[in-house]
Enzyme design. Structure first.
Site, PDB file in Angstrom:
ATOM      1  N   TYR A   1      -7.965   1.344 -44.865  1.00 43.02           N
ATOM      2  CA  TYR A   1      -8.118   2.301 -43.775  1.00 43.02           C
ATOM      3  C   TYR A   1      -6.805   2.566 -43.048  1.00 43.02           C
ATOM      4  O   TYR A   1      -6.677   3.572 -42.363  1.00 43.02           O
ATOM      5  CB  TYR A   1      -9.199   1.815 -42.803  1.00 43.02           C
ATOM      6  CG  TYR A   1     -10.543   1.716 -43.478  1.00 43.02           C
ATOM      7  CD1 TYR A   1     -11.226   2.855 -43.875  1.00 43.02           C
ATOM      8  CD2 TYR A   1     -11.105   0.479 -43.775  1.00 43.02           C
ATOM      9  CE1 TYR A   1     -12.443   2.764 -44.534  1.00 43.02           C
ATOM     10  CE2 TYR A   1     -12.317   0.377 -44.423  1.00 43.02           C
ATOM     11  CZ  TYR A   1     -12.984   1.524 -44.803  1.00 43.02           C
ATOM     12  OH  TYR A   1     -14.176   1.427 -45.463  1.00 43.02           O
TER      13      TYR A   1
ATOM     14  N   HIS B   1     -22.158   5.316 -47.661  1.00 44.36           N
ATOM     15  CA  HIS B   1     -20.895   4.590 -47.536  1.00 44.36           C
ATOM     16  C   HIS B   1     -19.811   5.473 -46.929  1.00 44.36           C
ATOM     17  O   HIS B   1     -18.855   4.958 -46.337  1.00 44.36           O
ATOM     18  CB  HIS B   1     -20.458   4.047 -48.897  1.00 44.36           C
ATOM     19  CG  HIS B   1     -19.930   2.650 -48.833  1.00 44.36           C
ATOM     20  ND1 HIS B   1     -20.696   1.571 -48.399  1.00 44.36           N
ATOM     21  CD2 HIS B   1     -18.705   2.135 -49.108  1.00 44.36           C
ATOM     22  CE1 HIS B   1     -19.963   0.476 -48.431  1.00 44.36           C
ATOM     23  NE2 HIS B   1     -18.761   0.792 -48.853  1.00 44.36           N
TER      24      HIS B   1
ATOM     25  N   LYS C   1     -23.178  -9.287 -47.305  1.00 44.66           N
ATOM     26  CA  LYS C   1     -22.932  -9.896 -48.601  1.00 44.66           C
ATOM     27  C   LYS C   1     -22.854 -11.418 -48.481  1.00 44.66           C
ATOM     28  O   LYS C   1     -22.376 -11.942 -47.486  1.00 44.66           O
ATOM     29  CB  LYS C   1     -21.635  -9.345 -49.205  1.00 44.66           C
ATOM     30  CG  LYS C   1     -21.718  -7.867 -49.584  1.00 44.66           C
ATOM     31  CD  LYS C   1     -20.433  -7.398 -50.239  1.00 44.66           C
ATOM     32  CE  LYS C   1     -20.553  -5.942 -50.697  1.00 44.66           C
ATOM     33  NZ  LYS C   1     -19.308  -5.469 -51.336  1.00 44.66           N
TER      34      LYS C   1
ATOM     35  N   ARG D   1     -19.974   4.808 -43.355  1.00 43.44           N
ATOM     36  CA  ARG D   1     -19.337   3.516 -43.071  1.00 43.44           C
ATOM     37  C   ARG D   1     -17.813   3.667 -43.093  1.00 43.44           C
ATOM     38  O   ARG D   1     -17.112   3.153 -42.207  1.00 43.44           O
ATOM     39  CB  ARG D   1     -19.800   2.491 -44.104  1.00 43.44           C
ATOM     40  CG  ARG D   1     -19.173   1.109 -43.981  1.00 43.44           C
ATOM     41  CD  ARG D   1     -19.912   0.151 -44.919  1.00 43.44           C
ATOM     42  NE  ARG D   1     -19.144  -1.017 -45.277  1.00 43.44           N
ATOM     43  CZ  ARG D   1     -19.118  -2.148 -44.572  1.00 43.44           C
ATOM     44  NH1 ARG D   1     -19.792  -2.231 -43.436  1.00 43.44           N
ATOM     45  NH2 ARG D   1     -18.412  -3.183 -44.985  1.00 43.44           N
TER      46      ARG D   1
ATOM     47  N   HIS E   1     -15.916  -7.648 -43.560  1.00 39.32           N
ATOM     48  CA  HIS E   1     -15.061  -7.926 -44.712  1.00 39.32           C
ATOM     49  C   HIS E   1     -14.592  -9.379 -44.666  1.00 39.32           C
ATOM     50  O   HIS E   1     -14.092  -9.845 -43.636  1.00 39.32           O
ATOM     51  CB  HIS E   1     -13.831  -7.013 -44.706  1.00 39.32           C
ATOM     52  CG  HIS E   1     -14.131  -5.616 -45.131  1.00 39.32           C
ATOM     53  ND1 HIS E   1     -13.287  -4.554 -44.883  1.00 39.32           N
ATOM     54  CD2 HIS E   1     -15.194  -5.086 -45.806  1.00 39.32           C
ATOM     55  CE1 HIS E   1     -13.811  -3.450 -45.369  1.00 39.32           C
ATOM     56  NE2 HIS E   1     -14.962  -3.743 -45.929  1.00 39.32           N
TER      57      HIS E   1
ATOM     58  N   ARG F   1     -23.761  -1.275 -43.971  1.00 39.16           N
ATOM     59  CA  ARG F   1     -23.954  -0.985 -45.392  1.00 39.16           C
ATOM     60  C   ARG F   1     -25.365  -0.450 -45.588  1.00 39.16           C
ATOM     61  O   ARG F   1     -26.264  -0.710 -44.787  1.00 39.16           O
ATOM     62  CB  ARG F   1     -23.761  -2.242 -46.239  1.00 39.16           C
ATOM     63  CG  ARG F   1     -22.360  -2.850 -46.181  1.00 39.16           C
ATOM     64  CD  ARG F   1     -22.294  -4.081 -47.070  1.00 39.16           C
ATOM     65  NE  ARG F   1     -20.962  -4.660 -47.113  1.00 39.16           N
ATOM     66  CZ  ARG F   1     -20.548  -5.666 -46.325  1.00 39.16           C
ATOM     67  NH1 ARG F   1     -21.392  -6.184 -45.449  1.00 39.16           N
ATOM     68  NH2 ARG F   1     -19.330  -6.131 -46.422  1.00 39.16           N
TER      69      ARG F   1
END
Length: 310
Positions: free
Chosen positions: A284, A249, A180, A252, A275, A155
């Site tokens: 994806y 992004h 995160k 990414r 994730h 990220r």
């Protein structure tokens, strides 16, 4: 007038206890700065929509009306859903810490928006972006940043936060970042990215950054900001004539899509991206299906529709 979120989030008024809730998120939940910034904007929108009323007295009917105003003003379902998440979180905090009795946002949903798939570079476009050799110190830095983005699926905030001597392990061929909610993960770094990082390490010594811990620094020796990294990536893509707007992004997304196309291992891609839920990674699979469909249409002898029989 079309309803929209307040752009000047820093100066906008927040509901009572809004600052306390944001501080609690930062200290107790370790929310990312960008998340806090987005929630601040969402709280300011709630305060504006309440039109002077205390948010503690708002009802579910009021919130539904606010949703309608935002939607009629052109705000997407995704953005409204984020607003509702922020508002719901504030009310839950008020119930727990201020004795509020009910959460008027519970059970309410945003209008559905058409699903949007992330845009990715093709492997040829990624190669065109990363292959040209740098011819200045700043281009050496830029190439190292962009190779690391694409190599490891980082990220933007994760890359910008990297420090010299921390996170990168050349012996193991890994980079460890904090994502995160303060979750750490280690991701492999490809050889081309390592080569670019070694070149940047040598070039970095030419800049006045002896006291700066940041791995990626500006010409004046200060840590690269997220906006500066975005600008440099967009400039490189434009100067090379890629014909698409490239942002961090997108690299990414491209990392995840190209890896899934090659491996088919969705769980591995989930772990590499950091994730928390497999649902975030499943987008994806749709990109992969689109890729396979294009290959089929281009290559299969029975794929193309023939004209009507004479």
């Amino acid at each position: 007038m079309r309803e929209r979120l307040n752009e000047d989030a820093g100066a906008a008024a927040l509901p009572p206890a809004g600052e306390e809730w944001l501080a609690w998120l930062a200290t107790q939940r370790r929310a990312a700065p960008l998340t806090l910034q987005a929630y601040r904007k969402d709280l300011a929108a709630l305060q504006r929509l309440a039109d002077g009323r205390d948010v503690a007295v708002l009802t579910a009917h009021d919130i539904r009306r606010f949703i309608g105003r935002l939607h009629a003003g052109g705000l997407s379902g995704r953005s409204i859903a984020r607003c509702l998440s922020a508002w719901r979180g504030l009310y839950r905090w008020l119930i727990r810490h201020r004795g509020l009795r009910a959460n008027p946002v519970d059970g309410l949903r945003a209008p559905k928006s058409p699903a949007r798939l992330p845009r990715v570079l093709s492997p040829d476009q990624a190669q065109a972006l990363l292959d040209p050799a740098p011819d200045s110190v700043l281009e050496v830095r830029d190439l190292a940043m962009f190779e690391l983005f694409y190599s490891s699926g980082l990220r933007l905030a994760e890359l910008a936060a990297l420090d010299v001597g921390k996170g990168l392990d050349a012996a193991e061929g890994m980079v460890t970042v904090t994502g995160k909610r303060g979750r750490s993960r280690s991701v492999p770094v490809g050889e081309k990215a390592w080569a670019a990082l070694r070149a940047w390490s040598a070039a970095r010594a030419q800049l006045p950054c002896a006291a700066e811990p940041a791995l990626f620094v500006t010409r004046s020796g200060r840590r690269m900001s997220a906006s500066a990294i975005r600008s440099r990536l967009a400039l490189r893509a434009s100067s090379l004539g890629l014909g698409v707007h490239v942002h961090p992004h997108m690299l990414r997304h491209s990392f995840a899509s190209h890896l899934l196309q090659s491996s088919g291992d969705l769980r591995a891609v989930q772990e590499l991206l950091g994730h928390a839920s497999i649902r975030s990674t499943q987008v994806y699979t749709h990109l992969d299906f689109q890729h396979l469909a294009k290959v089929y249409d281009a290559a299969h002898p029975r794929a193309k529709k023939s004209g009507p029989a004479s």
